[in-house]
Design a protein around this motif. Structure first.
Motif, PDB file in Angstrom:
ATOM      1  N   ALA A 189      32.538 -40.554  11.429  1.00 52.01           N
ATOM      2  CA  ALA A 189      31.531 -41.184  10.580  1.00 52.01           C
ATOM      3  C   ALA A 189      30.406 -41.694  11.466  1.00 52.01           C
ATOM      4  O   ALA A 189      30.642 -42.204  12.576  1.00 52.01           O
ATOM      5  N   GLN A 190      29.177 -41.571  10.976  1.00 51.08           N
ATOM      6  CA  GLN A 190      28.014 -42.015  11.745  1.00 51.08           C
ATOM      7  C   GLN A 190      26.964 -42.516  10.756  1.00 51.08           C
ATOM      8  O   GLN A 190      26.791 -41.957   9.670  1.00 51.08           O
ATOM      9  N   HIS A 191      26.279 -43.573  11.152  1.00 55.59           N
ATOM     10  CA  HIS A 191      25.365 -44.230  10.213  1.00 55.59           C
ATOM     11  C   HIS A 191      24.155 -44.799  10.943  1.00 55.59           C
ATOM     12  O   HIS A 191      24.204 -45.044  12.152  1.00 55.59           O
ATOM     13  N   LEU A 192      23.122 -45.045  10.157  1.00 55.52           N
ATOM     14  CA  LEU A 192      22.042 -45.929  10.577  1.00 55.52           C
ATOM     15  C   LEU A 192      22.332 -47.297   9.980  1.00 55.52           C
ATOM     16  O   LEU A 192      22.346 -47.464   8.754  1.00 55.52           O
ATOM     17  N   HIS A 193      22.604 -48.253  10.837  1.00 55.29           N
ATOM     18  CA  HIS A 193      22.795 -49.638  10.422  1.00 55.29           C
ATOM     19  C   HIS A 193      21.478 -50.380  10.624  1.00 55.29           C
ATOM     20  O   HIS A 193      20.843 -50.252  11.680  1.00 55.29           O
ATOM     21  N   ILE A 194      21.069 -51.161   9.637  1.00 52.73           N
ATOM     22  CA  ILE A 194      19.827 -51.935   9.736  1.00 52.73           C
ATOM     23  C   ILE A 194      20.069 -53.322   9.162  1.00 52.73           C
ATOM     24  O   ILE A 194      20.450 -53.451   7.982  1.00 52.73           O
ATOM     25  N   VAL A 252      25.353 -50.661   6.713  1.00 50.08           N
ATOM     26  CA  VAL A 252      24.988 -49.250   6.634  1.00 50.08           C
ATOM     27  C   VAL A 252      23.840 -49.083   5.631  1.00 50.08           C
ATOM     28  O   VAL A 252      23.918 -49.546   4.498  1.00 50.08           O
ATOM     29  N   GLN A 253      22.772 -48.426   6.076  1.00 56.12           N
ATOM     30  CA  GLN A 253      21.664 -48.102   5.183  1.00 56.12           C
ATOM     31  C   GLN A 253      21.547 -46.604   4.951  1.00 56.12           C
ATOM     32  O   GLN A 253      21.070 -46.166   3.908  1.00 56.12           O
ATOM     33  N   VAL A 254      21.984 -45.811   5.937  1.00 56.83           N
ATOM     34  CA  VAL A 254      21.962 -44.353   5.810  1.00 56.83           C
ATOM     35  C   VAL A 254      23.266 -43.808   6.365  1.00 56.83           C
ATOM     36  O   VAL A 254      23.652 -44.134   7.502  1.00 56.83           O
ATOM     37  N   SER A 255      23.965 -42.991   5.574  1.00 55.71           N
ATOM     38  CA  SER A 255      25.166 -42.298   6.047  1.00 55.71           C
ATOM     39  C   SER A 255      24.741 -40.937   6.585  1.00 55.71           C
ATOM     40  O   SER A 255      24.183 -40.126   5.841  1.00 55.71           O
ATOM     41  N   LEU A 256      24.978 -40.693   7.846  1.00 54.57           N
ATOM     42  CA  LEU A 256      24.519 -39.456   8.488  1.00 54.57           C
ATOM     43  C   LEU A 256      25.551 -38.355   8.261  1.00 54.57           C
ATOM     44  O   LEU A 256      26.197 -37.857   9.185  1.00 54.57           O
ATOM     45  N   GLY A 259      25.225 -33.260   1.346  1.00 51.33           N
ATOM     46  CA  GLY A 259      25.317 -34.160   0.204  1.00 51.33           C
ATOM     47  C   GLY A 259      24.681 -35.513   0.435  1.00 51.33           C
ATOM     48  O   GLY A 259      23.811 -35.695   1.291  1.00 51.33           O
ATOM     49  N   ASP A 260      25.140 -36.455  -0.331  1.00 50.29           N
ATOM     50  CA  ASP A 260      24.588 -37.800  -0.376  1.00 50.29           C
ATOM     51  C   ASP A 260      24.584 -38.474   1.001  1.00 50.29           C
ATOM     52  O   ASP A 260      25.519 -38.315   1.791  1.00 50.29           O
ATOM     53  N   THR A 261      23.474 -39.241   1.278  1.00 54.44           N
ATOM     54  CA  THR A 261      23.362 -39.964   2.555  1.00 54.44           C
ATOM     55  C   THR A 261      23.214 -41.463   2.337  1.00 54.44           C
ATOM     56  O   THR A 261      22.885 -42.185   3.275  1.00 54.44           O
ATOM     57  N   THR A 262      23.468 -41.943   1.143  1.00 56.42           N
ATOM     58  CA  THR A 262      23.334 -43.373   0.879  1.00 56.42           C
ATOM     59  C   THR A 262      24.547 -44.116   1.438  1.00 56.42           C
ATOM     60  O   THR A 262      25.538 -43.510   1.855  1.00 56.42           O
ATOM     61  N   PRO A 263      24.493 -45.460   1.436  1.00 59.54           N
ATOM     62  CA  PRO A 263      25.666 -46.223   1.890  1.00 59.54           C
ATOM     63  C   PRO A 263      26.940 -45.911   1.115  1.00 59.54           C
ATOM     64  O   PRO A 263      28.052 -46.130   1.624  1.00 59.54           O
ATOM     65  N   ALA A 264      26.797 -45.375  -0.114  1.00 62.83           N
ATOM     66  CA  ALA A 264      27.984 -45.035  -0.902  1.00 62.83           C
ATOM     67  C   ALA A 264      28.834 -43.971  -0.222  1.00 62.83           C
ATOM     68  O   ALA A 264      30.022 -43.849  -0.515  1.00 62.83           O
ATOM     69  N   SER A 265      28.228 -43.208   0.699  1.00 68.22           N
ATOM     70  CA  SER A 265      28.963 -42.159   1.416  1.00 68.22           C
ATOM     71  C   SER A 265      29.393 -42.597   2.809  1.00 68.22           C
ATOM     72  O   SER A 265      29.734 -41.771   3.660  1.00 68.22           O
ATOM     73  N   ALA A 266      29.390 -43.898   3.052  1.00 68.18           N
ATOM     74  CA  ALA A 266      29.706 -44.397   4.393  1.00 68.18           C
ATOM     75  C   ALA A 266      31.087 -43.975   4.860  1.00 68.18           C
ATOM     76  O   ALA A 266      31.318 -43.798   6.064  1.00 68.18           O
ATOM     77  N   LEU A 267      32.014 -43.794   3.921  1.00 68.45           N
ATOM     78  CA  LEU A 267      33.386 -43.428   4.283  1.00 68.45           C
ATOM     79  C   LEU A 267      33.757 -42.024   3.811  1.00 68.45           C
ATOM     80  O   LEU A 267      34.943 -41.703   3.683  1.00 68.45           O
ATOM     81  N   ALA A 268      32.748 -41.187   3.568  1.00 68.42           N
ATOM     82  CA  ALA A 268      33.015 -39.803   3.157  1.00 68.42           C
ATOM     83  C   ALA A 268      33.398 -38.995   4.392  1.00 68.42           C
ATOM     84  O   ALA A 268      32.642 -38.164   4.894  1.00 68.42           O
ATOM     85  N   VAL A 296      25.261 -45.818  14.891  1.00 69.45           N
ATOM     86  CA  VAL A 296      26.640 -46.178  15.224  1.00 69.45           C
ATOM     87  C   VAL A 296      27.553 -45.006  14.878  1.00 69.45           C
ATOM     88  O   VAL A 296      27.504 -44.487  13.754  1.00 69.45           O
ATOM     89  N   LEU A 297      28.353 -44.575  15.868  1.00 68.07           N
ATOM     90  CA  LEU A 297      29.371 -43.540  15.662  1.00 68.07           C
ATOM     91  C   LEU A 297      30.732 -44.206  15.568  1.00 68.07           C
ATOM     92  O   LEU A 297      31.015 -45.168  16.292  1.00 68.07           O
ATOM     93  N   HIS A 298      31.587 -43.672  14.710  1.00 65.16           N
ATOM     94  CA  HIS A 298      32.892 -44.281  14.454  1.00 65.16           C
ATOM     95  C   HIS A 298      34.007 -43.272  14.701  1.00 65.16           C
ATOM     96  O   HIS A 298      33.810 -42.067  14.665  1.00 65.16           O
ATOM     97  N   GLY A 299      35.202 -43.795  14.909  1.00 65.88           N
ATOM     98  CA  GLY A 299      36.393 -42.964  15.046  1.00 65.88           C
ATOM     99  C   GLY A 299      36.918 -42.885  16.456  1.00 65.88           C
ATOM    100  O   GLY A 299      36.284 -42.297  17.329  1.00 65.88           O
ATOM    101  N   VAL A 300      38.077 -43.495  16.713  1.00 66.71           N
ATOM    102  CA  VAL A 300      38.718 -43.467  18.027  1.00 66.71           C
ATOM    103  C   VAL A 300      40.208 -43.166  17.836  1.00 66.71           C
ATOM    104  O   VAL A 300      40.904 -43.870  17.097  1.00 66.71           O
ATOM    105  N   ASP A 301      40.683 -42.114  18.487  1.00 66.41           N
ATOM    106  CA  ASP A 301      42.111 -41.766  18.441  1.00 66.41           C
ATOM    107  C   ASP A 301      42.802 -42.510  19.580  1.00 66.41           C
ATOM    108  O   ASP A 301      43.056 -41.966  20.652  1.00 66.41           O
TER     109      ASP A 301
END
Length: 942
Positions: free
Chosen positions: A441-446, A482-486, A490-499, A534-539
């Motif tokens: 997951a990656q986002h623009l946080h503002i 989160v303001q933009v889900s990268l 499809g959708d790039t709004t915060p609603a897709s932050a966990l897509a 911000v990039l997310h996800g660590v194994d």
């Protein structure tokens, strides 16, 4: 970018010692369009160049300094030129930053104990604590603040020079802009040592003399360029567009105003509510809703008082706010206004909060301003002062970048570019060290607010529950929501932050590349300069899946591993060179970029370069093109220049029949986003591949091409050819649009003419030793040009050496890099020679063969932090016609060429090549066998 000022005798005798933010020297490079450029890291950016305000003396020492500062990610480069300090003694020097607000240099009034000396501790309430110790070697944290054995020692004249690049914590890099540089150490008794009975207030084992501050300079903003977000007022129908640019203390305001009343003057101002952000009012802000008119006074609580009067001539202070006779008048309801105004430091520091307001409406269509009096001045009609249009000074388009550093010991990092044009955002990410085979997951946080803030990447100190992990929720106070889900689709709004199913998946090598353009809201567009990627996800357990007992703080149905932040980078405005994977923009043979037809005699074609091949649509000053001439019907020359400008008397290529000739061209972009190519004689097919670009206000200044040397007619040197083994020095500064001072390197096209035998020409700084490298190969049978980026000697000259025979030389300048630029010019050094086994095994490069070349850690190029290199590449002794392609290591080979080879001919060409993540570039030979030689001439940082 050094800034100069010295304490006056009055100051040394006890005048006001508080270091004001006085006259700033303009940078030779502005930031990308509509961005904020600061001396150092600041709310809208983390990549800047500039300097502290001139270091004014403290404690009647007579000391002063000038400085330059560059912040690149977490790397801070500081240069200090100090004078008037104690000779033969070490001088502690630091960057002080307060916890909140901005540093202010102290004055004698800050001498709390009235002993006649402002100590460091007494100055701390003004300039803050030590954040960076400007040591010469070793540790540079605050713990080295008193490491006197590692600070600069002044010479016998009481002067020293200091330059060092220091890696600091992200939170320090983000706050450097609010700091001050302070130099310490004064031998009050002239004993030649730091001694005396008074101990330091910092450490009683150290004499006061060693730590007393002697000069202080506040770190300040230096450049700004922005557009206007505008609206009409009072139902006027007026439209306003424009730009505000700041260069030192000079503000240039450009306005286009339409729909105003003709034949009447229109007052216009920059309003700034000092200390807060100006906002344009609406009709609902009219407190007297019975009169239907919003007056200037009624709007003032929102947009503030007049700080600049945008008059056409004379005074521009608030005193001229009603100087109606010096405001613009139009005969058709439209006017354009451009003026550069020198203003105060206070306005410079606050202009980013400003609003442009245009006034004047003939409400009764009487042809004059009349009726009730103005609330500002009873002798002026209200019609003359009513606001008709308002524009908030806001970033509407820019080019920015982010470098993401590891969080939570993930080992991940990334490079990212962010382009904004209106509401269209393009984000490019190259991620490294991420979990292989897993989505990220990656986002623009503002942190939009209120209040609006700038995103800051969190540290382990933000681990509120002390579990050793900074999760996303714990990071939100630093980088915002989160303001933009990268997402990839499809959708790039915060609603897709966990897509998670729509985010990039790390490759087997733990890397991925992401590019996407999407539309965002006005609120996000206006605040994106304050964002962080911000990039997310660590194994964490290396299981190959996101699992574990710990659940995400965002969604308990997801494992913590899937949403924990892995890397973070604040968006920073970009003003350096951007190298691209080469892309073909023009080929007249197949109709790419122009009609499918050769370019005829005395014919000009225009090529669209912005918005093509990775070049942004906005904010581009110059492009780097590899232009190839092929199938020429007779000897000719080709000239490149910005579309819309006057054609210069220069040449970039000298085509001849039967030979394909390439040359690199750095050409300024015309206002239409195009460049022009002109052919003089016969017909010729032209091919152009874009290699990169310089953003608007970049540190490469493109100039209108100009001839500075021609030994055939005595331009720049005597009217005679260069003989065998001879060296010619000629001036490249103070001529052809190149400044006389402050130039590091020039971009020059070198053309040997009328040669008597095969040879090569070497170019290098005028006062340096001649290197083992060539800039252009000389042929007696045809003319062959080559572009070169040549470092300038201290005397403003460059030298040209001819190996054998005689040849005339022609040199045309196309631009320059200033001193203290991000570009580092080098004395040319050989990094590849397959004839001798330099940089690769000895032996030719065969057909279809790729040679991978290390270009970092060699010949003056650093091991790390290199974005692209400038190489002069030569094909030597090819066995058959071929072409050579060069591109970044680790990426796919593009459909583009840098060299066109013919048997029996040595062919050179300059290349500015993006460096792969492993510090390499690739070279591909199409067919036959050839030797390859490469000389490095400089590099750009990552």
């Amino acid at each position: 970018m050094l800034r100069r000022a010295f304490g006056s005798d009055e100051q040394r005798r006890g005048g006001d010692h508080r270091a004001g933010r006085r006259g700033r020297r303009s940078r030779l490079a502005a930031v990308a369009a509509a961005g904020l450029g600061l001396a150092v890291a600041a709310p809208a950016a983390a990549f800047h160049n500039g300097g502290a305000s001139p270091g004014s003396q403290l404690n009647e020492t007579g000391a002063s300094f000038e400085s330059s500062i560059t912040v690149d990610g977490n790397d801070v480069t500081v240069s200090v030129e100090a004078t008037g300090v104690s000779p033969g003694l070490a001088h502690a020097q630091h960057i002080h930053v307060p916890d909140t607000g901005s540093a202010v240099c102290p004055s004698p009034a800050d001498d709390a104990d009235n002993d006649g000396v402002v100590t460091t501790v007494e100055g701390i309430p003004s300039y803050g604590s030590v954040r960076v110790a400007l040591t010469t070697t070793g540790d540079a944290t605050a713990s080295s603040a008193l490491a006197l054995d590692r600070f600069p020692v002044a010479d016998a004249d009481g002067a020293y020079s200091y330059t060092r690049t220091i890696t600091v914590d992200p939170e320090i890099a983000e706050r450097v802009a609010a700091g001050a540089i302070v130099v310490h150490g004064e031998d009050f008794d002239d004993s030649g040592a730091y001694d005396g009975d008074a101990p330091s207030s910092l450490d009683p084992s150290v004499p006061l003399e060693a730590t007393v501050p002697v000069a202080c300079g506040e770190i300040v903003a230096q450049q700004y360029e922005a557009g206007l977000v505008t609206s009409e007022l009072n139902s006027s129908g007026v439209t306003l567009d424009g730009m505000v640019q700041l260069d030192g203390n000079n503000v240039t305001v450009t306005l286009q105003v339409d729909g105003v009343d003709a034949d009447l003057p229109h007052a216009q101002h920059v309003h700034i509510p000092l200390g807060t952000q100006g906002v344009c009012p609406t009709q609902s802000d009219d407190p007297d809703d019975t009169d239907g008119v919003l007056t200037t006074l009624e709007g003032a609580p929102l947009y503030g008082g007049v700080q600049l009067s945008l008059t056409t001539s004379g005074d521009t202070s608030p005193a001229s706010a009603l100087a109606i006779d010096r405001m613009p008048v139009t005969d058709d309801g439209s006017y354009t206004y451009v003026r550069t105004i020198e203003t105060t430091d206070e306005i410079v520091d606050q202009i980013t909060n400003g609003v442009v307001v245009v006034h004047g409406i003939d409400q009764d269509d009487s042809g004059s301003y009349d009726g009730v009096p103005s609330t500002l001045d009873g002798s002026v009609p209200q019609e003359a002062t009513l606001p008709v249009a308002c524009g908030e000074i806001t970033a509407t388009s820019f080019i920015a970048s982010a470098t993401g550093m590891s969080l939570n010991d993930s080992g991940a990092w990334f490079d990212a570019d962010v382009y904004l044009e209106g509401n269209e955002v393009t984000v490019n990410i190259n991620a490294y060290g991420v979990a292989p085979g897993l989505p990220h997951a990656q986002h623009l946080h503002i942190p939009i607010g209120p209040p609006a803030m700038t995103a800051v990447c969190p540290t382990i100190d933000d681990d509120d529950n002390s579990d050793g992990i900074v999760d996303t929720v714990e990071g939100i106070p630093s980088y915002g929501s989160v303001q933009v889900s990268l997402t990839t689709t499809g959708d790039t709004t915060p609603a897709s932050a966990l897509a998670v199913d729509r985010f990039p998946v790390g490759g087997d090598d733990g890397e991925y590349t992401y590019t996407r353009t999407f539309t965002v809201s006005d609120e996000v567009a206006e605040n994106i300069v304050n964002a962080a990627v911000v990039l997310h996800g660590v194994d964490f357990d290396g299981s190959g899946a996101y699992d574990g007992d710990a659940v995400s703080s965002l969604d308990p149905d997801l494992p913590l591993e899937a949403t924990v932040p892995a890397a973070c980078g604040p968006v920073s405005l970009d003003n350096a060179y951007t190298a691209l994977n080469p892309t073909r923009l023009l080929d007249t043979r197949d109709g790419t970029g122009a009609d499918q037809a050769p370019v005829g005699a005395e014919e000009t074609i225009d090529i669209k370069v912005t918005g093509e091949g990775g070049v942004p649509s906005v904010g581009v000053d110059a492009v780097v093109l590899n232009v190839t001439a092929t199938q020429a019907t007779e000897p000719t020359f080709v000239t490149a220049w910005p579309t819309g400008a006057e054609q210069p008397f220069t040449s970039n290529l000298n085509p001849v029949p039967g030979i394909d000739l390439p040359n690199l061209v750095i050409v300024q972009v015309g206002s239409s986003g195009e460049v022009s190519l002109y052919n003089e004689y016969g017909q010729v097919e032209l091919v152009a591949d874009v290699m990169g670009y310089f953003p608007a206000g970049s540190q490469m200044t493109a100039v209108q091409p100009a001839r500075v040397l021609d030994t055939r007619d005595g331009t720049g040197a005597p009217d005679e050819a260069i003989g065998p083994g001879e060296t010619l020095e000629f001036d490249v500064t103070g001529v052809g649009g190149i400044p006389a001072d402050g130039v590091d390197s020039v971009v020059v096209n070198l053309t040997p003419a009328t040669a008597t035998e095969a040879s090569h020409i070497t170019a290098w700084p005028g006062d340096g030793d001649r290197p083992t490298a060539s800039a252009v190969n000389v042929r007696p049978d045809f003319i062959q040009s080559n572009l070169a980026v040549v470092k300038v000697g201290d005397d403003g000259n460059i030298s040209l050496y001819n190996l054998q025979g005689e040849t005339d030389m022609v040199a045309d300048v196309f631009g320059y890099f200033p001193e203290d630029t991000d570009f580092t010019g080098l004395t040319p050094g050989r990094v590849l020679d397959t004839r001798e086994g330099i940089g690769a095994p000895e032996g030719t490069v065969g057909p279809g063969e790729v040679l991978t070349l290390d270009v970092t850690g060699v010949e003056g190029v650093p091991e790390d932090g290199v974005g692209s290199v400038v190489l002069n590449i030569t094909g030597n002794r090819p066995t058959m016609p071929s072409h050579v392609t060069v591109w970044p290591g680790g990426s796919d080979r593009p459909l583009a060429s840098i060299l066109n080879l013919l048997p029996g001919a040595d062919t050179p060409n300059l290349a500015i090549v993006k460096v792969g993540p492993d510090g390499t570039v690739n070279l591909y030979n199409f067919q036959g066998d050839t030797h390859l030689v490469a000389d490095v001439m400089g590099y750009f940082p990552r």
